[in-house]
Design a protein around this motif. Structure first.
Motif, PDB file in Angstrom:
ATOM      1  N   SER A 296       0.808  -1.216   0.000  1.00 56.95           N
ATOM      2  CA  SER A 296       0.000   0.000   0.000  1.00 56.95           C
ATOM      3  C   SER A 296       0.843   1.270   0.000  1.00 56.95           C
ATOM      4  O   SER A 296       0.342   2.346  -0.339  1.00 56.95           O
ATOM      5  CB  SER A 296      -0.943   0.003   1.209  1.00 56.95           C
ATOM      6  OG  SER A 296      -0.207  -0.074   2.414  1.00 56.95           O
ATOM      7  N   VAL A 297       2.114   1.175   0.389  1.00 53.44           N
ATOM      8  CA  VAL A 297       2.955   2.373   0.459  1.00 53.44           C
ATOM      9  C   VAL A 297       4.149   2.308  -0.481  1.00 53.44           C
ATOM     10  O   VAL A 297       4.890   3.289  -0.611  1.00 53.44           O
ATOM     11  CB  VAL A 297       3.453   2.615   1.901  1.00 53.44           C
ATOM     12  CG1 VAL A 297       2.276   2.653   2.880  1.00 53.44           C
ATOM     13  CG2 VAL A 297       4.474   1.583   2.331  1.00 53.44           C
ATOM     14  N   LYS A 298       4.329   1.167  -1.112  1.00 55.33           N
ATOM     15  CA  LYS A 298       5.494   0.992  -1.985  1.00 55.33           C
ATOM     16  C   LYS A 298       5.494   2.054  -3.087  1.00 55.33           C
ATOM     17  O   LYS A 298       4.476   2.319  -3.721  1.00 55.33           O
ATOM     18  CB  LYS A 298       5.444  -0.418  -2.577  1.00 55.33           C
ATOM     19  CG  LYS A 298       6.778  -0.984  -3.003  1.00 55.33           C
ATOM     20  CD  LYS A 298       6.634  -2.453  -3.377  1.00 55.33           C
ATOM     21  CE  LYS A 298       6.404  -3.324  -2.157  1.00 55.33           C
ATOM     22  NZ  LYS A 298       6.363  -4.768  -2.498  1.00 55.33           N
ATOM     23  N   GLY A 299       6.663   2.655  -3.285  1.00 60.10           N
ATOM     24  CA  GLY A 299       6.789   3.701  -4.292  1.00 60.10           C
ATOM     25  C   GLY A 299       6.459   5.092  -3.787  1.00 60.10           C
ATOM     26  O   GLY A 299       6.753   6.088  -4.455  1.00 60.10           O
ATOM     27  N   ARG A 300       5.852   5.184  -2.607  1.00 64.83           N
ATOM     28  CA  ARG A 300       5.497   6.496  -2.031  1.00 64.83           C
ATOM     29  C   ARG A 300       6.275   6.777  -0.746  1.00 64.83           C
ATOM     30  O   ARG A 300       6.599   7.927  -0.456  1.00 64.83           O
ATOM     31  CB  ARG A 300       3.997   6.548  -1.721  1.00 64.83           C
ATOM     32  CG  ARG A 300       3.107   6.359  -2.927  1.00 64.83           C
ATOM     33  CD  ARG A 300       1.643   6.615  -2.578  1.00 64.83           C
ATOM     34  NE  ARG A 300       1.133   5.676  -1.577  1.00 64.83           N
ATOM     35  CZ  ARG A 300       0.610   6.034  -0.414  1.00 64.83           C
ATOM     36  NH1 ARG A 300       0.522   7.309  -0.072  1.00 64.83           N
ATOM     37  NH2 ARG A 300       0.152   5.106   0.429  1.00 64.83           N
ATOM     38  N   PHE A 301       6.559   5.746   0.027  1.00 64.48           N
ATOM     39  CA  PHE A 301       7.253   5.894   1.308  1.00 64.48           C
ATOM     40  C   PHE A 301       8.666   5.350   1.193  1.00 64.48           C
ATOM     41  O   PHE A 301       8.919   4.376   0.485  1.00 64.48           O
ATOM     42  CB  PHE A 301       6.531   5.127   2.403  1.00 64.48           C
ATOM     43  CG  PHE A 301       5.192   5.681   2.818  1.00 64.48           C
ATOM     44  CD1 PHE A 301       4.548   6.673   2.093  1.00 64.48           C
ATOM     45  CD2 PHE A 301       4.568   5.186   3.961  1.00 64.48           C
ATOM     46  CE1 PHE A 301       3.324   7.169   2.479  1.00 64.48           C
ATOM     47  CE2 PHE A 301       3.340   5.673   4.368  1.00 64.48           C
ATOM     48  CZ  PHE A 301       2.713   6.669   3.618  1.00 64.48           C
TER      49      PHE A 301
ATOM     50  N   LEU B 120      11.045   8.021   8.168  1.00 61.89           N
ATOM     51  CA  LEU B 120      10.036   7.537   7.228  1.00 61.89           C
ATOM     52  C   LEU B 120       9.592   8.738   6.399  1.00 61.89           C
ATOM     53  O   LEU B 120       8.870   9.609   6.892  1.00 61.89           O
ATOM     54  CB  LEU B 120       8.841   6.916   7.957  1.00 61.89           C
ATOM     55  CG  LEU B 120       7.722   6.401   7.037  1.00 61.89           C
ATOM     56  CD1 LEU B 120       8.221   5.231   6.200  1.00 61.89           C
ATOM     57  CD2 LEU B 120       6.506   5.966   7.868  1.00 61.89           C
ATOM     58  N   GLN B 121      10.067   8.790   5.163  1.00 59.94           N
ATOM     59  CA  GLN B 121       9.664   9.849   4.251  1.00 59.94           C
ATOM     60  C   GLN B 121       8.394   9.408   3.543  1.00 59.94           C
ATOM     61  O   GLN B 121       8.375   8.360   2.890  1.00 59.94           O
ATOM     62  CB  GLN B 121      10.773  10.127   3.229  1.00 59.94           C
ATOM     63  CG  GLN B 121      10.409  11.172   2.193  1.00 59.94           C
ATOM     64  CD  GLN B 121      10.248  12.560   2.792  1.00 59.94           C
ATOM     65  OE1 GLN B 121      11.052  12.978   3.622  1.00 59.94           O
ATOM     66  NE2 GLN B 121       9.210  13.276   2.370  1.00 59.94           N
ATOM     67  N   MET B 122       7.345  10.200   3.684  1.00 57.47           N
ATOM     68  CA  MET B 122       6.051   9.841   3.114  1.00 57.47           C
ATOM     69  C   MET B 122       5.658  10.876   2.074  1.00 57.47           C
ATOM     70  O   MET B 122       5.480  12.058   2.405  1.00 57.47           O
ATOM     71  CB  MET B 122       4.993   9.768   4.217  1.00 57.47           C
ATOM     72  CG  MET B 122       5.372   8.826   5.343  1.00 57.47           C
ATOM     73  SD  MET B 122       4.056   8.610   6.567  1.00 57.47           S
ATOM     74  CE  MET B 122       3.995  10.256   7.254  1.00 57.47           C
TER      75      MET B 122
ATOM     76  N   GLU C  50      -6.283   7.648   3.146  1.00 58.31           N
ATOM     77  CA  GLU C  50      -6.208   6.319   3.769  1.00 58.31           C
ATOM     78  C   GLU C  50      -4.896   6.077   4.493  1.00 58.31           C
ATOM     79  O   GLU C  50      -4.746   5.052   5.166  1.00 58.31           O
ATOM     80  CB  GLU C  50      -6.458   5.209   2.738  1.00 58.31           C
ATOM     81  CG  GLU C  50      -5.620   5.312   1.490  1.00 58.31           C
ATOM     82  CD  GLU C  50      -6.359   5.986   0.348  1.00 58.31           C
ATOM     83  OE1 GLU C  50      -7.019   7.034   0.592  1.00 58.31           O
ATOM     84  OE2 GLU C  50      -6.272   5.469  -0.777  1.00 58.31           O
ATOM     85  N   ASP C  51      -3.941   7.000   4.383  1.00 59.10           N
ATOM     86  CA  ASP C  51      -2.705   6.900   5.162  1.00 59.10           C
ATOM     87  C   ASP C  51      -2.885   7.461   6.575  1.00 59.10           C
ATOM     88  O   ASP C  51      -1.969   7.365   7.399  1.00 59.10           O
ATOM     89  CB  ASP C  51      -1.564   7.659   4.471  1.00 59.10           C
ATOM     90  CG  ASP C  51      -1.161   7.044   3.143  1.00 59.10           C
ATOM     91  OD1 ASP C  51      -0.948   7.814   2.185  1.00 59.10           O
ATOM     92  OD2 ASP C  51      -1.090   5.805   3.068  1.00 59.10           O
ATOM     93  N   THR C  52      -4.032   8.047   6.842  1.00 66.44           N
ATOM     94  CA  THR C  52      -4.299   8.599   8.168  1.00 66.44           C
ATOM     95  C   THR C  52      -4.257   7.505   9.222  1.00 66.44           C
ATOM     96  O   THR C  52      -4.946   6.491   9.111  1.00 66.44           O
ATOM     97  CB  THR C  52      -5.674   9.284   8.190  1.00 66.44           C
ATOM     98  OG1 THR C  52      -5.646  10.409   7.305  1.00 66.44           O
ATOM     99  CG2 THR C  52      -6.033   9.750   9.590  1.00 66.44           C
ATOM    100  N   ALA C  53      -3.419   7.702  10.231  1.00 60.84           N
ATOM    101  CA  ALA C  53      -3.235   6.706  11.283  1.00 60.84           C
ATOM    102  C   ALA C  53      -2.247   7.239  12.311  1.00 60.84           C
ATOM    103  O   ALA C  53      -1.601   8.275  12.079  1.00 60.84           O
ATOM    104  CB  ALA C  53      -2.701   5.393  10.696  1.00 60.84           C
TER     105      ALA C  53
END
Length: 123
Positions: free
Chosen positions: A62-67, A80-82, A88-91
Motif C-alpha cells: 500500500s505504500v510501496k513507491g510512495r514511502f 520515514l519519508q512519506m 487512507e494513510d491517516t493513522a
C-alpha cells in the motif's frame, strides 16, 4: 531501548511528511527497525522496515513507491519519508526495534515500540 517518534501532523492529500524515530541508546544501531501504523478501529499494520546497516528495506504494498525508510546510525535515528499522501494513510504511526539485524512484517519480531505520532491526511 526507548523510542521517540515525531514529525506527524495534518497534511493535504498529495503532500509529504517525514517522520523521525530516535532511539535512546546505541543498542538499536545493531537491530533492524520498522514502522507500523494503526487507524481507528483497525489492526496495527506493517508499513516498512530497514535492516541494521540500512542496506535492505521492505514495504507494504500500500505504500510501496510512495514511502521511503532510511536510518542514520550515528544519530540512532530512523526516518520515514512519506510522499503522495492519501487520506487512507491517516493513522497513528509507530516505530519499533526488531529483535535482530533483519526484520519483516510480523509484529512479534519487534521487541520495543515508540509511543506513536499522529498523521492525518485531508482530502
Amino acid at each position: 531501548v526507548q523510542l521517540q517518534a515525531s514529525g506527524g501532523g495534518l497534511v493535504q492529500a498529495g503532500g509529504s511528511l517525514r517522520l523521525s524515530c530516535a532511539a535512546s541508546r546505541r543498542t538499536a544501531s545493531n537491530n533492524a527497525m520498522g514502522w507500523f501504523r494503526q487507524a481507528p478501529g483497525k489492526e496495527r499494520e506493517f508499513v516498512g522496515s530497514i535492516s541494521w546497516r540500512g542496506d535492505r528495506t521492505s514495504y507494504a504494498d500500500s505504500v510501496k513507491g510512495r514511502f521511503t525508510i532510511s536510518r542514520d546510525n550515528a544519530k540512532d535515528t530512523v526516518y520515514l519519508q512519506m510522499n503522495s499522501l492519501k487520506p487512507e494513510d491517516t493513522a497513528v504511526y509507530y516505530c519499533a526495534v526488531a529483535a535482530g539485524p533483519y526484520s519483516g512484517s510480523d509484529r512479534s519480531g519487534y521487541r520495543a515500540w515508540g509511543q506513536g505520532t499522529q498523521v492525518t491526511v485531508s482530502s
